[in-house]
Design an enzyme around this catalytic site. Structure first.
Site, PDB file in Angstrom:
ATOM      1  N   CYS A   1       0.840  -1.187   0.000  1.00  0.00           N
ATOM      2  CA  CYS A   1       0.000   0.000   0.000  1.00  0.00           C
ATOM      3  C   CYS A   1       0.882   1.247   0.000  1.00  0.00           C
ATOM      4  O   CYS A   1       1.715   1.425   0.881  1.00  0.00           O
ATOM      5  CB  CYS A   1      -0.902  -0.024   1.235  1.00  0.00           C
TER       6      CYS A   1
ATOM      7  N   CYS B   1     -10.666   0.536   1.971  1.00  0.00           N
ATOM      8  CA  CYS B   1      -9.435   0.856   1.247  1.00  0.00           C
ATOM      9  C   CYS B   1      -8.953   2.243   1.669  1.00  0.00           C
ATOM     10  O   CYS B   1      -9.539   3.257   1.284  1.00  0.00           O
ATOM     11  CB  CYS B   1      -9.679   0.811  -0.259  1.00  0.00           C
TER      12      CYS B   1
ATOM     13  N   CYS C   1      -0.018   4.343   0.439  1.00  0.00           N
ATOM     14  CA  CYS C   1      -0.625   5.470   1.159  1.00  0.00           C
ATOM     15  C   CYS C   1      -0.357   5.433   2.666  1.00  0.00           C
ATOM     16  O   CYS C   1      -1.003   6.163   3.405  1.00  0.00           O
ATOM     17  CB  CYS C   1      -2.132   5.479   0.896  1.00  0.00           C
TER      18      CYS C   1
ATOM     19  N   CYS D   1      -5.074  -5.202   0.727  1.00  0.00           N
ATOM     20  CA  CYS D   1      -4.691  -5.359   2.131  1.00  0.00           C
ATOM     21  C   CYS D   1      -5.783  -6.099   2.906  1.00  0.00           C
ATOM     22  O   CYS D   1      -6.898  -6.283   2.431  1.00  0.00           O
ATOM     23  CB  CYS D   1      -4.413  -4.000   2.754  1.00  0.00           C
TER      24      CYS D   1
ATOM     25  N   CYS E   1      -1.404  -5.106  -1.339  1.00  0.00           N
ATOM     26  CA  CYS E   1      -2.698  -4.892  -1.971  1.00  0.00           C
ATOM     27  C   CYS E   1      -3.219  -6.163  -2.634  1.00  0.00           C
ATOM     28  O   CYS E   1      -2.453  -6.817  -3.361  1.00  0.00           O
ATOM     29  CB  CYS E   1      -2.563  -3.776  -3.003  1.00  0.00           C
TER      30      CYS E   1
END
Length: 144
Positions: free
Chosen positions: A83, A113, A85, A104, A102
């Protein structure tokens, strides 16, 4: 030792023994941009997973493009689509654990998400699309 990927400013600690061998089995390489091949793989994966999970991309295609490109970069540099982010103290350890790869665990278990890549239809930011083109990704992220 820490490798820095110039465009994304990614720091990946390479922990190893005194002989310099890494404890992790994946290859880590620094680069400025993810490969077109990885972006295409992550684009196709995202479209397929959106259809399978009944989710949609963000109404702002820029969000979708940046997340897919981030996943592709992690696939290239870490060997897995971690991920993009979240902040990680040790990305290699996170990849090995698999929780934030991902899709996740929160996405698989609860359709949550954090990146806003896969949005449920009732989400205010959900668009109507489960498709994005490679050209859209390139155009949206060209000046980043």
């Amino acid at each position: 030792m820490i490798l820095q990927a110039s465009s994304f400013n990614i720091a990946v600690p390479l922990s190893g023994s005194s002989t310099g061998r890494s404890r992790h089995s994946h290859v880590v390489r620094a680069q400025g941009e993810p490969s077109d091949k990885s972006v295409e793989i992550m684009r196709k994966f995202s479209e397929q997973y959106a259809r399978k999970s009944g989710t949609y991309f963000c109404v702002d295609k820029g969000v979708t493009a940046v997340v897919i490109k981030g996943l592709a970069d992690h696939k290239d540099t870490l060997g897995a689509p971690l991920c993009p982010c979240r902040h990680y103290d040790d990305k290699a350890a996170e990849v090995a654990q698999g929780f934030w790869n991902c899709p996740c665990v929160p996405m698989r278990e609860r359709k949550e998400c954090h990146c806003m890549l896969f949005l449920t239809p009732e989400n205010d930011f959900a668009g109507n699309d489960q498709v994005i083109t490679l050209e859209d990704i390139k155009a949206t992220t060209a000046n980043m």
